[in-house]
Scaffold this motif. Structure first.
Motif, PDB file in Angstrom:
ATOM      1  N   ASN A  17      45.991  32.250  41.613  1.00 57.32           N
ATOM      2  CA  ASN A  17      45.888  30.846  41.206  1.00 57.32           C
ATOM      3  C   ASN A  17      47.194  30.101  41.446  1.00 57.32           C
ATOM      4  O   ASN A  17      47.199  28.957  41.929  1.00 57.32           O
ATOM      5  CB  ASN A  17      45.512  30.758  39.726  1.00 57.32           C
ATOM      6  CG  ASN A  17      44.063  31.119  39.474  1.00 57.32           C
ATOM      7  OD1 ASN A  17      43.247  31.152  40.393  1.00 57.32           O
ATOM      8  ND2 ASN A  17      43.738  31.388  38.226  1.00 57.32           N
ATOM      9  N   ASP A  76      37.105  31.655  41.425  1.00 57.92           N
ATOM     10  CA  ASP A  76      35.947  32.000  40.600  1.00 57.92           C
ATOM     11  C   ASP A  76      35.709  33.500  40.495  1.00 57.92           C
ATOM     12  O   ASP A  76      34.662  33.922  40.006  1.00 57.92           O
ATOM     13  CB  ASP A  76      34.693  31.335  41.161  1.00 57.92           C
ATOM     14  CG  ASP A  76      34.360  31.832  42.563  1.00 57.92           C
ATOM     15  OD1 ASP A  76      35.227  32.489  43.178  1.00 57.92           O
ATOM     16  OD2 ASP A  76      33.249  31.554  43.051  1.00 57.92           O
ATOM     17  N   SER A  89      36.155  30.350  32.661  1.00 59.99           N
ATOM     18  CA  SER A  89      35.601  28.995  32.670  1.00 59.99           C
ATOM     19  C   SER A  89      36.338  28.063  33.613  1.00 59.99           C
ATOM     20  O   SER A  89      35.964  26.890  33.738  1.00 59.99           O
ATOM     21  CB  SER A  89      35.642  28.412  31.254  1.00 59.99           C
ATOM     22  OG  SER A  89      36.975  28.343  30.776  1.00 59.99           O
ATOM     23  N   ARG A  90      37.425  28.573  34.250  1.00 62.19           N
ATOM     24  CA  ARG A  90      38.217  27.794  35.210  1.00 62.19           C
ATOM     25  C   ARG A  90      38.750  26.523  34.568  1.00 62.19           C
ATOM     26  O   ARG A  90      38.717  25.445  35.128  1.00 62.19           O
ATOM     27  CB  ARG A  90      37.393  27.471  36.446  1.00 62.19           C
ATOM     28  CG  ARG A  90      36.855  28.704  37.159  1.00 62.19           C
ATOM     29  CD  ARG A  90      35.963  28.362  38.311  1.00 62.19           C
ATOM     30  NE  ARG A  90      36.711  27.755  39.399  1.00 62.19           N
ATOM     31  CZ  ARG A  90      36.152  27.276  40.513  1.00 62.19           C
ATOM     32  NH1 ARG A  90      34.838  27.344  40.652  1.00 62.19           N
ATOM     33  NH2 ARG A  90      36.891  26.743  41.461  1.00 62.19           N
ATOM     34  N   ALA A  95      34.836  34.875  36.880  1.00 61.41           N
ATOM     35  CA  ALA A  95      33.484  34.532  36.434  1.00 61.41           C
ATOM     36  C   ALA A  95      32.439  35.382  37.146  1.00 61.41           C
ATOM     37  O   ALA A  95      31.493  35.885  36.523  1.00 61.41           O
ATOM     38  CB  ALA A  95      33.220  33.048  36.671  1.00 61.41           C
ATOM     39  N   SER A  96      32.591  35.572  38.450  1.00 64.53           N
ATOM     40  CA  SER A  96      31.617  36.381  39.204  1.00 64.53           C
ATOM     41  C   SER A  96      31.611  37.827  38.722  1.00 64.53           C
ATOM     42  O   SER A  96      30.543  38.421  38.523  1.00 64.53           O
ATOM     43  CB  SER A  96      31.946  36.325  40.695  1.00 64.53           C
ATOM     44  OG  SER A  96      31.901  35.000  41.180  1.00 64.53           O
ATOM     45  N   THR A 135      44.295  37.528  39.230  1.00 66.37           N
ATOM     46  CA  THR A 135      43.838  36.141  39.286  1.00 66.37           C
ATOM     47  C   THR A 135      44.939  35.121  39.015  1.00 66.37           C
ATOM     48  O   THR A 135      45.072  34.143  39.771  1.00 66.37           O
ATOM     49  CB  THR A 135      42.666  35.944  38.304  1.00 66.37           C
ATOM     50  OG1 THR A 135      41.585  36.803  38.688  1.00 66.37           O
ATOM     51  CG2 THR A 135      42.188  34.511  38.316  1.00 66.37           C
TER      52      THR A 135
END
Length: 738
Positions: free
Chosen positions: A374, A64, A33-34, A67-68, A370
């Motif tokens: 980030n 993202d 959901s970032r 999510a992808s 990730t």
């Protein structure tokens, strides 16, 4: 059966043992959901060091990719619905028509139950749970006890004198029978009761109310323990609003009945918090269910073993001191054996049974890279922002930095920018140097991690982002190789659907009433096609079923059809294999029938010859014969029913006969050499008797010149006759031949 203390202890131990799983799932949902709220351990990679964490320009970057990838795998796992097939079993050498019919009806029943219980919608949730956490769980139960079927009627106040009434003897047992309370009472006859139950089941089907409920749950909401027979027990922890357990709600009423509350006080019994614990009692003072201790959010804990279901309520975020509100048997069986109505659907199974490491998902690699990316992106973004803000230090001629009275370097960052005003050229005794943060090392490190993340993402060929200009089998090979990653997950889901259908069969066998259902919606031949009500006896249910699920992507489906068409045109496969294996038709036999019906229709109506047919052989084919027969039948029917059509056809036939007769007469007169005979143009040749038809005026074969009329058995009027009355009658003409 476990008592309340034992159940609470089991749930508490499992809750504590799976704390790391709940933390992992929380971090993964934040990454998907970032959400930029950093956790205590910086699991999302968004922590900023001082002094960047205090500025209003702080940037926390989140990519993202999770999510992808999660959306891709979830959609791929749930894009194809399960296909249910019943395998007929018989002791005979051949499958009879009745067994085959029952198998077909059960397939429609099983498919309809899956569709009516919300299987397609819950399948999307299951795909997300499997992709994100590596495993998901299905919970299925009957929608209500005995599906709301009516109970048998007992007549407590009926006397022997009343039984002498004929109206009663038709519907009531001739003598008292044992009632559920143990008393001997008159009751309605078994066939009357069965008829009411049958009618209620039919009305339920007509209203569209499903027999079963189905829900999908993620990994962090379910705790379970397994043995050699599968799941031994399972509990589902779900957060709900506190109003769900206030006075008057179903859970509160169930808790009141379980606690033995007086009937007059049941409506005032509610569940609330006292001293941090969930308790039940009579709410006093203020509106019902809204006492000061009413919780905002509570945990509903549903515990299942192989015999019973227990529902408990606890405070939010904990399972300690859970309060029991319901207990009862669920009756779930699989092939006659008691079972837990919770089904496990893993993505990948590992080689251990430890809860934290028992399952895996392709997204594990994505979630590993990730947070690192980030964090690098976050630091790099803030360094870039820092470099964009003007900050200088003064470098003296000897290379040192000008410092203030406090010994710290003097930073010029306020006021006018030095050098813009020529009068202030000598304002500083040295040269200005801007303060910047070097990011070359972070750029190189970021490039390495991004390459590793790209390798962990779904293959481009499965997302439609790349293809090949080569042969179809080349693209098929690339797609199939990438699809094998999800083969185990899709097969696991199909196995779970099979297990749930067998559970449904076990509940249905408890009924002594036929099941009514509508066939599941599918591709209809016409818009007005209806879904008929089908009756099925539960005693005929078979657990010999097979559930399969395809993995085809749109790209793979197109390639598969191309390969199938090539093989079919070359004669390497038959129609059955083409429609079943390559077109993926649910009913390949009906598809073949529809194909030949369309080919015949096109040829009859439009004269369109089927593609890939041999023009020399097609006139002798069955389709051509059927088409000619249909045309002849239509022509004959129009002659009998439409006078205008018959008259018009007769005129046309007469004109054609007249023209052909004239052509034949001209040929006779010229004798084939263009010279008229000496006896005159109207005299017959010497070898022909007066009044007889010309020798060379023979009627052509009907199947060559007039196939439509010949196929219908029609003889054309005037064919073979002379064009004048004198020639036709000859010696029979009145006044002639005397």
């Amino acid at each position: 059966m476990a008592d309340q203390m034992n159940v609470s202890d089991i749930i508490g131990r499992s809750w504590n043992a799976t704390a790391d799983i709940r933390k992992m799932m929380k971090v993964r949902r934040l990454l998907v959901s970032r959400e930029d709220s950093p956790t205590e351990s910086n699991s999302t990679g968004t922590v900023l060091p001082a002094p960047f964490n205090t500025t209003s320009l702080a940037l926390r970057t989140m990519i993202d990719a999770p999510a992808s990838a999660a959306q891709h795998y979830a959609s791929r796992l749930s894009s194809n619905q399960p296909d249910i097939e019943v395998i007929p079993i018989t002791s005979r050498s051949e499958i009879s028509a009745s067994i085959d019919r029952l198998a077909g009806e059960q397939e429609r029943l099983d498919t309809e139950m899956w569709d009516a219980s919300g299987g397609q919608q819950e399948m999307w949730k299951m795909g997300w749970a499997m992709a994100l956490g590596g495993v998901g769980y299905y919970l299925t139960l009957p929608r209500d006890a005995d599906w709301g079927l009516p109970d048998r009627r007992y007549f407590d106040d009926m006397s022997d004198e009343d039984m002498k009434n004929v109206a009663f003897t038709r519907t009531v047992t001739p003598r008292p029978v044992a009632s559920p309370s143990g008393k001997m009472l008159y009751a309605e006859k078994g066939d009357v009761w069965a008829g009411r139950r049958k009618g209620a089941m039919s009305d339920r089907a007509v209203s569209g109310r499903s027999l079963f409920t189905l829900r999908a749950f993620p990994r962090d909401m379910v705790q379970c323990e397994k043995d050699s027979d599968g799941i031994k027990w399972a509990c589902i922890v779900e957060e709900v609003p506190g109003d769900a357990v206030s006075a008057g709600t179903p859970l509160a009423l169930s808790a009141a009945n379980l606690a033995g509350i007086d009937k007059d006080e049941v409506g005032r019994f509610g569940i609330f918090i006292r001293d941090g614990k969930i308790i039940g009692g009579i709410t006093r003072g203020g509106p019902e269910g809204l006492s000061p201790g009413s919780p905002d959010i509570v945990n509903i804990i549903r515990y299942f073993d192989r015999k019973e279901q227990v529902i408990l309520v606890s405070a939010r975020g904990s399972v300690e001191s859970a309060y029991e509100v319901y207990r009862g048997e669920h009756g779930c069986t699989v092939q006659g054996q008691p079972s837990v109505p919770v089904t496990e659907v893993p993505f990948f199974r590992t080689d251990v049974d430890i809860a934290r490491f028992a399952f895996s998902t392709p997204l594990d690699k994505v979630f590993a890279y990730t947070p690192l990316i980030n964090q690098i992106e976050t630091l790099r973004s803030n360094a870039t922002v820092f470099n964009l803000i003007p900050r200088w230090v003064i470098e003296l001629k000897d290379g040192s930095i000008l410092r203030g009275e406090d010994g710290e370097p003097k930073v010029v960052e306020t006021g006018q920018v030095p050098g813009l005003n020529p009068n202030e050229a000598a304002a500083y005794p040295g040269s200005l140097r801007q303060l910047t943060i070097e990011t070359a090392d972070t750029d190189a490190l970021l490039k390495i991690y991004l390459e590793q993340l790209a390798d962990a993402m779904p293959a481009p060929v499965t997302t439609g982002a790349s293809g090949t200009s080569g042969a179809a089998w080349t693209a098929q090979t690339l797609i199939q190789q990438a699809q094998e990653t999800m083969r185990q997950a899709v097969d696991n889901h199909a196995s779970a659907v099979r297990a749930m259908i067998q559970m449904w069969h076990g509940w249905l066998r408890m009924l002594d009433t036929p099941v009514y259902f509508h066939s599941a919606p599918g591709r209809r031949t016409t818009r007005r096609a209806t879904r008929g009500l089908i009756e099925f006896e539960p005693k005929n249910l078979s657990d010999s079923i097979r559930v399969t699920q395809e993995l085809d992507t749109p790209q793979e489906r197109t390639v598969s059809i191309q390969i199938g068409m090539t093989l079919w045109q070359q004669g390497a496969i038959d129609d059955q294999s083409f429609y079943a294996d390559y077109m993926k038709e649910q009913d390949s036999r009906q598809s073949i029938i529809n194909r030949y019906v369309q080919m015949t229709t096109d040829y009859v109506v439009y004269g369109k010859v089927p593609a890939n047919s041999n023009p020399d052989i097609f006139p002798k084919s069955v389709i051509s014969q059927v088409a000619e027969g249909v045309r002849g039948a239509v022509h004959y029917e129009l002659l009998n029913t439409s006078p205008n059509y018959a008259l018009a056809n007769a005129r046309q036939q007469a004109q054609e006969a007249q023209q052909q007769a004239q052509k034949a007469m001209v040929a006779q007169q010229t004798g084939g050499g263009g010279m008229p005979p000496p006896a005159g143009p109207m005299a017959p040749p010497p070898s022909q008797a007066p009044g007889a038809p010309p020798t060379n005026q023979l009627e052509p074969a009907p199947d060559q010149t007039y196939p439509v009329a010949a196929a219908a058995g029609i003889k054309r009027p005037g064919m073979g006759m002379s064009d004048t009355l004198n020639q036709q009658l000859g010696a029979a003409l009145p006044g002639m031949g005397v």
